[in-house]
Design an enzyme around this catalytic site. Structure first.
Site, short mmCIF file in Angstrom:
data_model
loop_
_atom_site.label_atom_id
_atom_site.label_comp_id
_atom_site.label_asym_id
_atom_site.label_seq_id
_atom_site.Cartn_x
_atom_site.Cartn_y
_atom_site.Cartn_z
N THR A 56 0.86 -1.18 0.00
CA THR A 56 0.00 0.00 0.00
C THR A 56 0.90 1.23 0.00
O THR A 56 1.87 1.30 0.74
CB THR A 56 -0.94 0.01 1.22
OG1 THR A 56 -1.64 1.26 1.25
CG2 THR A 56 -0.20 -0.15 2.53
N GLU A 69 -5.05 -2.90 3.52
CA GLU A 69 -4.88 -3.65 4.76
C GLU A 69 -6.08 -4.56 5.05
O GLU A 69 -5.96 -5.52 5.80
CB GLU A 69 -4.70 -2.69 5.94
CG GLU A 69 -3.38 -1.92 5.96
CD GLU A 69 -3.43 -0.64 5.11
OE1 GLU A 69 -4.35 -0.49 4.26
OE2 GLU A 69 -2.55 0.21 5.30
N LYS A 74 -6.48 20.28 13.36
CA LYS A 74 -6.82 20.16 14.77
C LYS A 74 -6.83 21.55 15.39
O LYS A 74 -5.79 22.10 15.69
CB LYS A 74 -5.82 19.26 15.49
CG LYS A 74 -5.95 17.78 15.14
CD LYS A 74 -4.66 17.23 14.52
CE LYS A 74 -4.92 15.87 13.88
NZ LYS A 74 -3.91 15.54 12.85
N TRP A 113 -11.83 19.01 15.49
CA TRP A 113 -11.31 18.72 14.16
C TRP A 113 -12.11 19.47 13.10
O TRP A 113 -13.33 19.50 13.11
CB TRP A 113 -11.40 17.22 13.87
CG TRP A 113 -10.36 16.42 14.60
CD1 TRP A 113 -9.34 16.89 15.38
CD2 TRP A 113 -10.25 14.99 14.64
NE1 TRP A 113 -8.61 15.87 15.89
CE2 TRP A 113 -9.13 14.68 15.46
CE3 TRP A 113 -10.96 13.94 14.06
CZ2 TRP A 113 -8.72 13.37 15.71
CZ3 TRP A 113 -10.55 12.64 14.31
CH2 TRP A 113 -9.44 12.35 15.12
#
Lengths: 546, 546
Positions: B182, B331, B442, B447
């Protein structure tokens, strides 16, 4: 590599809690009313049940027995013990008393959860139950009948007051989640230990689009009992997918089932063929019910035995509620095979398709099936040559609980389960179960299906009852003998000619015994064992010339 | 207990051989013609391939690399090495040269199977490939181009003459079956080792009726490359279910895909949204194609990014080819979540349903998803509060191959994979991926999604290009700054008012920098890293008062 992730039943419960907590679980109560609650409610009570087991002092691996019909408390017992690392033993209340004593003692059940109506099944044997410490009647205090069982409490008191959340333990996937006994035709019931891993894989397979395709949008009614072959796995499958579940409780008579199907808009229902035959008869004879009454059903699941072709046709065309079959057994959790109308089968004529749909189906994904003859040699998949069904699947038992002898007799050296079923497999991969190995007649190295002959004889207009047994033969090892209850005027010659139209000459019974009645077992099946013993003591074996 | 049964890819192959040997695998060849053969044919060649690997001396666990588009030989490479206890490393030919060298050396590929058209990708780096002993061009002798690669042979010669059956070894389910890398936005590609067990479970889940419901009766075309995220798992799923598979080879342009969909009557096709936008445009602009051209498709699968609502509507209503989404990553083999129109969602208005269908979907059965904030604390599933997507599934990686540092950074102490995706989860369980953790801003413990601001700005008529970055702030830790390529007359005040209609005040960028062009990476994405570095070197951090 892949993360350490144990395949457990607990993940079903957590998925229902997280995604489907609003979905319903409906139970038909004995008084005709309905109990309704949600997966969210069930989750909280399952947590309470687990706390109650903690409080009682149930250690990891300890078993509780349950003797109950299909209802919400039984559903909770599918999860509370297993997810808290104990095991649940589903007990069939219909077993003879000495079998009940044997299996409850062998399972060492410490608690016994029991429906009020089954208390009197336990009372006569309670003194012989060596491990049971506490009876819990499935209801509230008012539901506990006057009883000699002691000590006894009720389920609602047992779980009351505990926390409605629970910190589920990490359970190794190879841990026993449940214990279920299978009754063969002979001998004592044998225990099958289900594991978390096996149930996870069975459940994933159940929702495979080419198996039962159980979806969140389904309304599933298992009529098949939850004490038998794991409720066909439906309590787990519905929970994992979030399907609405409908539990008929004591209302498993076809008369009662029809309004439940209507009211709850059931889409998938599972039962033995006789239930669906009876449902058909009731609708036929009713003035009020029209054929549309079943049309919410998109899958009428049948297991246990083969449905007649006429029933398949009728459910397709009149009720628009297509029948499909499942084939399995207690050892397999239970699913092994099912009807699969492949692109190839779709090309066949309707009657050819119906013929396939009467068969047990093709192996489900994850299942490997092979046919073996008496010597363990491969049998061709030609749709004609019978062999014993041997199977492998990640949810199949690998042994019988504490029965090394039975295990030895039922598993091959290379790890396949010997089902005892005799079947053919055709070019489409369809398995057709033609007999039990115990009932098959081994004639000169070839197999004759006693069941096929029997079904043919029963289908003759002049025959009231018939059964076919195998008797010793001096040359051919075994040969078929038919016992027939004839109507007036029936002759052996008529029957011989009738059978010759469908079977090779060497399949024909060597003798036709006309009798007034065929002896039956206590469960109403033909008692072939008694007939074979009677024949042998009277005649010994059939001579060569016959 | 349950029998010892290893969950392996070999069982897929054997099921296709036993039940679906007549079903087709179709490949669109470079010259415009079609290669057709059956699962039965493929099985024989896969056996030959396994023998060839034996003969070559490949030991258990040894890896082969493959650099190829989607075609039947690539399909064979999904099975031959894995089922004979070796591993296959799918290589993305689009990686930069130094990445290719790193991953092929790290994987220690001994054989490298390569499409003729990618030979020139390997030639410049061949001297740096330390472990490759043999190049095998995917074709016959005539397909091998003039090349400096050495030694080189062709695939047909490599497998020719071997036995067409093979005695597959018993493989432990935890064995690596494949290796896939990946590429993050930064750093070297990281290797993900797939296992037989993980692939078995992923494949079973893929056919779940509430996931992709891949059936025997489907015709599946993976446009998504087989060298990327495991071909979405489709090579395995089609084999296990016996679905006809259609491989577009080099013909992945929307122009080429339309006739393939028509000719092969494709029912499920998987591609990134841009492919389906382009297909739409082509049909719109064509004089010959009518909207019915796509109506064999009952599932248009989209992954990688969110489809626009207008596209979802159009495919529903005009093409009758409904779009659904999958969410995943290398994954996860790759599947984690998908569109699921539950009974609850069915009650919503059409536009509300469309809004949900733009989201990543609900976790698939077997997947657990949670949201965590920066401190690892739970985030409410209220459809508004963003958190990092963390996941568990039996097919999810537990580590990066030989990268303890990356593993440490991407897995929590309690065994969850930290995806790096920032998402919300709503009351229906739908996950909405709003940003990458690396790109989220942040601000004072809250967020702000840079992507949401960016998409809003790009949607303004007066904006040609826009990106939003987070820059250091003395009080709030980080604050957003927008870089905008404006049309004539656009003012900052206009943009502020425009954004205030959709976002809270504290989300608004502290600065809007009007620029002639937004810098881009080599793959055409906005180069946020360059902008952040440039900002910091010029301004340091934003002062408190700003």
């Amino acid at each position: 590599m892949t993360m350490d992730y144990e395949l457990t039943i607990t993940t079903f419960l957590e998925r229902a809690r997280d995604l489907f907590s609003h979905k319903e679980i409906v139970t038909a109560l004995p008084d005709g009313s309905t109990h309704r609650y949600t997966y969210g409610d069930a989750y909280e009570r399952i947590c309470q049940l687990a706390h109650a087991l903690d409080e009682y002092g149930m250690a990891p691996g300890d078993r509780s027995g349950v003797m109950a019909v299909n209802h919400f408390r039984h559903y909770e017992l599918y999860f509370g013990p297993s997810c808290s690392e104990r095991s649940i033993h589903m007990v069939n209340h219909r077993l003879p008393e000495h079998h009940l004593v044997t299996i409850i003692n062998e399972a060492a059940d410490r608690l016994l959860f029991v429906d009020p109506q089954f208390v009197d099944v336990l009372e006569p044997i309670a003194d012989d139950l060596e491990t049971v410490e506490q009876y819990v009647v499935l209801g509230d205090a008012d539901d506990v009948p006057e009883t000699s069982l002691s000590p006894v409490t009720d389920y609602e008191s047992f779980i009351a007051g505990y926390d409605t959340d629970y910190d589920w333990p990490d359970v190794d996937e190879e841990t026993e989640s449940a214990l279920c006994y299978t009754s063969g035709t002979t001998g004592l019931p044998k225990g099958v230990q289900y594991t978390h891993r096996g149930q996870f894989l069975h459940t994933m397979m159940h929702s495979h689009v080419d198996v039962f395709a159980v979806s969140e949008s389904d309304v599933v009614m298992p009529v098949v009992p939850m004490f038998h072959v794991n409720g066909w796995g439906f309590p787990y499958t519905t929970t994992f997918t979030g399907a609405k579940i409908v539990l008929p409780g004591q209302h498993t008579d076809p008369d009662d089932l029809i309004p439940i199907i209507q009211d709850e808009e059931v889409t998938i229902a599972a039962a033995v063929p006789t239930v669906w035959m009876e449902v058909d008869r009731i609708i036929e004879e009713s003035d009020d019910l029209d054929p549309g009454v079943l049309n919410t059903l998109h899958d009428v699941l049948i297991g246990g035995s083969s449905p007649p072709e006429s029933l398949i046709r009728k459910y397709d065309e009149v009720y628009e509620a297509p029948i499909s079959q499942g084939y399995g057994m207690t050892e397999a959790s239970p699913h092994l095979a099912n009807t699969l109308v492949t692109t190839e089968v779709q090309q066949l004529s309707e009657s050819e398709q119906d013929r396939l749909r009467m068969k047990a189906g093709v192996p489900a994904p994850g299942v490997q099936i092979r046919l073996r003859d008496e010597d363990g040699e491969p049998v061709p998949h030609d749709g004609e040559t019978p062999g014993e069904v041997q199977a492998r699947a990640p949810w199949l038992a690998g042994e019988y609980y504490e029965r090394p002898d039975a295990t030895e007799a039922s598993f091959t050296d290379d790890g396949w389960f010997m089902s005892g079923d005799v079947a053919t497999i055709d070019e489409y991969g369809y398995i057709d179960v033609v007999d039990r190995l115990d009932d098959v007649i081994k004639s000169g190295g070839e197999w004759i299906s006693s069941i096929e002959l029997e079904n043919a004889l029963i289908g003759h207009d002049g025959v009231a009852e018939a059964t076919v047994i195998g008797v010793p033969h001096e040359k051919w090892q075994e040969r078929p003998v038919a016992y027939v209850v004839p109507d007036d005027g029936l002759t052996v010659e008529t029957l011989r000619e009738y059978l010759l139209a469908s079977f090779p000459k060497w399949w024909l019974p060597d003798r036709f015994e006309f009798v007034d009645e065929v002896p039956k077992t206590t469960t109403g099946k033909f008692d072939k064992k008694e007939l074979v013993e009677a024949f042998e003591s009277e005649y010994g074996s059939l001579p060569v010339e016959e």
